[in-house]
Design an enzyme around this catalytic site. Structure first.
Site, PDB file in Angstrom:
ATOM      1  CD1 TRP A 146      -8.544  -2.869  -1.302  1.00 40.11           C
ATOM      2  CD2 TRP A 146      -8.771  -3.116  -3.504  1.00 40.11           C
ATOM      3  NE1 TRP A 146      -7.395  -3.440  -1.788  1.00 40.11           N
ATOM      4  CE2 TRP A 146      -7.503  -3.608  -3.129  1.00 40.11           C
ATOM      5  CE3 TRP A 146      -9.142  -3.168  -4.858  1.00 40.11           C
ATOM      6  CZ2 TRP A 146      -6.601  -4.146  -4.044  1.00 40.11           C
ATOM      7  CZ3 TRP A 146      -8.236  -3.714  -5.772  1.00 40.11           C
ATOM      8  CH2 TRP A 146      -6.994  -4.190  -5.360  1.00 40.11           C
ATOM      9  CB  SER A 198      -7.342  -3.281   6.999  1.00 47.43           C
ATOM     10  OG  SER A 198      -7.232  -3.234   5.624  1.00 47.43           O
ATOM     11  CE  LYS A 255      -6.116  -8.611   4.092  1.00 53.51           C
ATOM     12  NZ  LYS A 255      -7.265  -8.168   3.377  1.00 53.51           N
ATOM     13  CG  HIS A 314     -10.035   0.522   4.310  1.00 46.86           C
ATOM     14  ND1 HIS A 314     -10.556  -0.750   4.381  1.00 46.86           N
ATOM     15  CD2 HIS A 314      -8.709   0.418   4.623  1.00 46.86           C
ATOM     16  CE1 HIS A 314      -9.584  -1.598   4.713  1.00 46.86           C
ATOM     17  NE2 HIS A 314      -8.464  -0.904   4.869  1.00 46.86           N
TER      18      HIS A 314
HETATM   19  C1  GTR Z   1      -4.635  -2.896   1.170  1.00 47.32           C
HETATM   20  C2  GTR Z   1      -4.849  -4.360   0.905  1.00 47.32           C
HETATM   21  C3  GTR Z   1      -6.038  -4.852   1.680  1.00 47.32           C
HETATM   22  C4  GTR Z   1      -6.043  -4.371   3.102  1.00 47.32           C
HETATM   23  C5  GTR Z   1      -5.458  -2.988   3.301  1.00 47.32           C
HETATM   24  C6  GTR Z   1      -5.060  -2.614   4.715  1.00 47.32           C
HETATM   25  O1  GTR Z   1      -3.600  -2.369   0.452  1.00 47.32           O
HETATM   26  O2  GTR Z   1      -5.041  -4.522  -0.466  1.00 47.32           O
HETATM   27  O3  GTR Z   1      -6.105  -6.256   1.605  1.00 47.32           O
HETATM   28  O4  GTR Z   1      -5.398  -5.268   3.929  1.00 47.32           O
HETATM   29  O5  GTR Z   1      -4.338  -2.773   2.537  1.00 47.32           O
HETATM   30  O6  GTR Z   1      -4.547  -3.428   5.476  1.00 47.32           O
HETATM   31  O7  GTR Z   1      -5.258  -1.447   5.048  1.00 47.32           O
END
Ligand code: GTR
Length: 424
Positions: free
Chosen positions: A352, A261, A265, A402
């Protein structure tokens, strides 16, 4: 009065951008766009070979991403001291050597330190390691009672017993499901883990973490083209790499940087900026990670910059709801990792993060890998669920949401063994 009007319009703007944001999940509503050709320079000249890519293509993309997306690190900082806080040969029923090593940094009278938790398989002399950050402290990724609990700021999470922004014993082991440590050890890999909050607390505040260590005079925040938190976390990964270069217990030429996540990045940016990383894995990294920004599906540049104003360089705001103006897209971030192996992974229910956009990035980065004679993603058709494509550029989409699962780790281990020729 002027100030008041300014404040009001700011409030209105903030309200507008939050209240109005409705993510698009409909492929047919994606605006028409052109994927920038990574084999063309900004002035439109064709890049025909790897030499030209290294000399021209790579540096200009690197500069763009540095100044306009993640932000520049304003200087260099070497490890001031290394302190082995604890070590033992008895971890995981004697299978692993555990070390907890604190790295300290000093500059301008200011100090930062963070701790690397390492588990190294005892039956491998100098193992390759997966290096990755965790969200709630090293003690959350294992049941091991010897892991030191960080006293750095943490996001509250009552379900993990985290209140008052402090980590406690209650959260020990709560994230073991995301870290298949025994699988890594059994396959001959080590793990090096760091709590990301020790390098930079994940909040919109530039007075804490590593940023202020670099401030000059009465500076309060980074400049427009300077680092946000993602670049700060990447910086920390590179400092861990500096440490591995002086630790005889690990193979510093086979460090695989991993992240999930926002930390996916981060692993991509670390892999792009630091060529010492042998391979890179981004798990469900989404917007600002592997996903193509120009698709504007799920999370968008405007949305991410509004929700997390501290993650990117201020300059990235230029592209809020203005992705068409971007001269690059995220497949070129992947291309910056070439010719080193990169794995992009998605999850079916993680819309997402735009799984298709993550896949296409890997596909569109492929021509750069091919310049080096490496194989990437051969077809624009997305693979079936749970059917990984594992070349130098690898991709899978697994069922579920996720998260990081054992399935993900099984794929990463198999691929890393092959790519880095481990155990051959
Ligand atoms: C979310 C964000 C994503 C992702 C995620 C995470 O809220 O919108 O870009 O980075 O968090 O890190 O779990």
């Amino acid at each position: 009065m002027k100030k008041l009007v300014g404040l009001l319009s700011l409030l209105l703007l903030a309200h507008f951008s939050f209240a109005q944001f409705e993510p698009n999940y409909d492929e047919s509503k994606i605006p028409e766009f052109k994927v920038p050709d990574p084999l063309k320079t900004f002035t439109g000249k064709k890049i025909r070979n790897s030499k030209r890519w290294i000399k021209k293509g790579r540096p200009e993309l690197m500069q763009f991403f540095t100044k306009n997306v993640y932000g520049e690190v304003p200087g260099k900082l070497k490890i001031t001291s290394v302190n082995v806080l604890e070590e033992s040969d008895g971890a995981y029923n004697g299978k692993a050597h555990r070390k907890q090593v604190e790295l300290s940094f000093q500059k301008n009278g200011k100090k930062l330190d963070f701790t690397i938790l390492m588990y190294l398989p005892k039956d491998v002399e100098k193992p390759s390691v997966f290096l990755g950050y965790n969200f709630y402290g090293n003690h959350t990724i294992t049941e091991d009672v010897n892991v030191i609990i960080s006293d750095a700021w943490a996001r509250n999470n009552p379900s993990f017993g985290i209140i008052n922004n402090q980590l406690t014993e209650q959260s020990r082991g709560v994230r073991t499901n995301r870290w298949a440590i025994e699988k890594m050890l059994d396959a001959g890999f080590g793990l090096a883990a760091i709590y990301y909050g020790e390098v930079d607390p994940d909040k919109d505040d530039f007075t804490d973490g590593v940023h202020p260590v670099f401030y000059v005079d009465d500076q309060q925040q980074p400049a427009e083209d300077e680092w946000g938190s993602i670049a700060a976390w990447s910086w920390g990964l590179s400092r861990a790499m500096d440490y591995f270069e002086q630790d005889a217990d690990v193979d510093e030429s086979k460090v695989i940087v991993f992240g999930h996540s926002r930390l996916g990045k981060t692993s991509l940016w670390a892999g792009a900026t630091d060529q010492r990383f042998a391979a890179v894995i981004s798990n469900n990294s989404g917007c600002g990670g592997a996903a193509l920004s120009k698709r504007k599906i799920g999370e968008t540049v405007g949305r991410i910059n509004n929700s997390f104003p501290h993650w990117f360089a201020d300059n990235f705001n230029e592209y809020n709801n203005n992705e068409e103006a971007l001269p690059v897209d995220q497949h070129e971030l992947l291309a910056l990792i070439a010719p080193r192996p990169v794995y992009v992974a998605s999850a079916e229910e993680d819309q997402w993060a735009d799984p298709r956009g993550e896949f296409l990035s890997a596909y569109y980065a492929t021509p750069v890998y091919e310049l080096f004679g490496k194989n990437g993603i051969p077809s624009k058709e997305m693979p079936e669920l749970n059917q990984p494509v594992q070349n130098t550029v690898a991709y899978h989409i697994r069922s579920g949401g996720h998260d990081v699962t054992d399935y993900d780790w099984e794929q990463y281990i198999k691929w890393a063994k092959e790519q880095l020729e481990i155990g051959h």
